[in-house]
Design a protein around this motif. Structure first.
Motif: not given
Length: 293
Positions: A175-179, A181-185, A190-196, A206-211
């Motif tokens: 169900e995902l189309e992209e990942v 990653w933005r460095s913690p440094e 953050h790590l964000r998933l992109r659902p299709r 604010q995005d439940p598809a990211s941490v």
């Protein structure tokens, strides 16, 4: 290539040359970057490389042999998107200056075996990502990946109200189309998933598809291999689109895993001991977590 089985040893890693690939073995020393500890070893086919160069090693009396992977050949490099510091570059071998002639010889040999399409993006991944399962603690939740589903379980003390209200999230890779990653440094890591078919909110917080990352939460050596593992699985999965995918699905309610609840309670305890939670807040939230069992 020169001779199958030839070995070039450097600082933090060793390159072993075969007829069609180079096996990069990373050391596990105290001074070795933790990312290298996690990677262990990686086999890189020569057809996955676009170029090789010899440069100053960054330290007095050292040179660096660096191979450049083709775009799209390595999910780790694709997920990193140029954000890795030089010392964490898995394609960079630092060698004492007295061995520069040997390093130059291998650089020349590597250039001679680059494929005809070396200057073109790869059509598939040729280097394997770190394998699942993978997990790490972000600032606002715990991210887990079992090879087919990514799970975000929120920390009550770190997650935004938007994420807390949305509930724990589950993302099958189909169900995902992209990942992303933005460095913690860097700021706003953050790590964000992109659902299709789903347009993400503007802010990762604010995005439940990211941490989101924070000091000590989601370090490079944990979150980047995670991102690469998910990205490789997304590319390999058959696309699956939910009906009306533009509308985010309601959170799935299910009993929480006892081990996960115990870990979240330990997290609360750490915050309580640090004085960030009052006795009443700690007791109330602990009761809420226990009620999930």
């Amino acid at each position: 290539m020169a001779h199958m089985g030839d070995v070039l040893a450097g600082i933090h890693s060793t390159w072993e040359f075969d007829s069609d690939s180079v096996l990069i073995r990373f050391e596990r020393g105290i001074r070795t970057p933790k990312l290298f500890h996690v990677l262990g070893e990686r086999r890189v086919p020569y057809e996955a490389l676009s170029g090789v160069e010899l440069t100053p090693g960054g330290k007095r009396g050292a040179v660096a042999l660096r191979a450049t992977p083709r775009p799209g050949a390595d999910p780790l490099v694709e997920a990193a998107a140029g954000q890795l510091k030089e010392g964490n570059d898995p394609y960079r071998l630092v060698i004492p200056a007295e061995r520069e002639a040997l390093a130059d010889y291998y650089a020349t040999e590597l250039r001679s075996v680059l494929c005809a399409d070396a200057d073109k993006p790869a059509e598939r991944y040729m280097v394997s990502a770190p394998s699942a399962p993978q997990s790490f603690k972000a600032y606002d939740g715990k991210a887990s990946f079992d090879g087919s589903v990514v799970t975000f379980r929120w920390f009550w003390t770190g997650a935004s109200s938007a994420k807390w209200k949305a509930g724990d999230q589950f993302f099958p890779v189909g169900e995902l189309e992209e990942v992303e990653w933005r460095s913690p440094e860097v700021f706003n890591g953050h790590l964000r998933l992109r659902p299709r078919g789903v347009e993400p909110p503007g802010e990762a917080d604010q995005d439940p598809a990211s941490v989101v990352f924070g000091l000590g939460y989601g370090p490079v050596y944990e979150s980047l291999p995670f991102a690469a593992s998910v990205l490789e699985a997304v590319r390999a999965a058959e696309p699956v689109t939910r009906p009306h995918a533009a509308v985010a699905p309601p959170p799935r309610k299910q009993r929480s895993d006892p081990a996960d609840v115990a870990e979240r309670i330990r997290h609360l305890g750490e915050l309580h001991e640090a004085g960030l939670l009052t006795d009443d807040e700690f007791t109330a939230k602990k009761a809420e977590l226990l009620a999930e069992l």
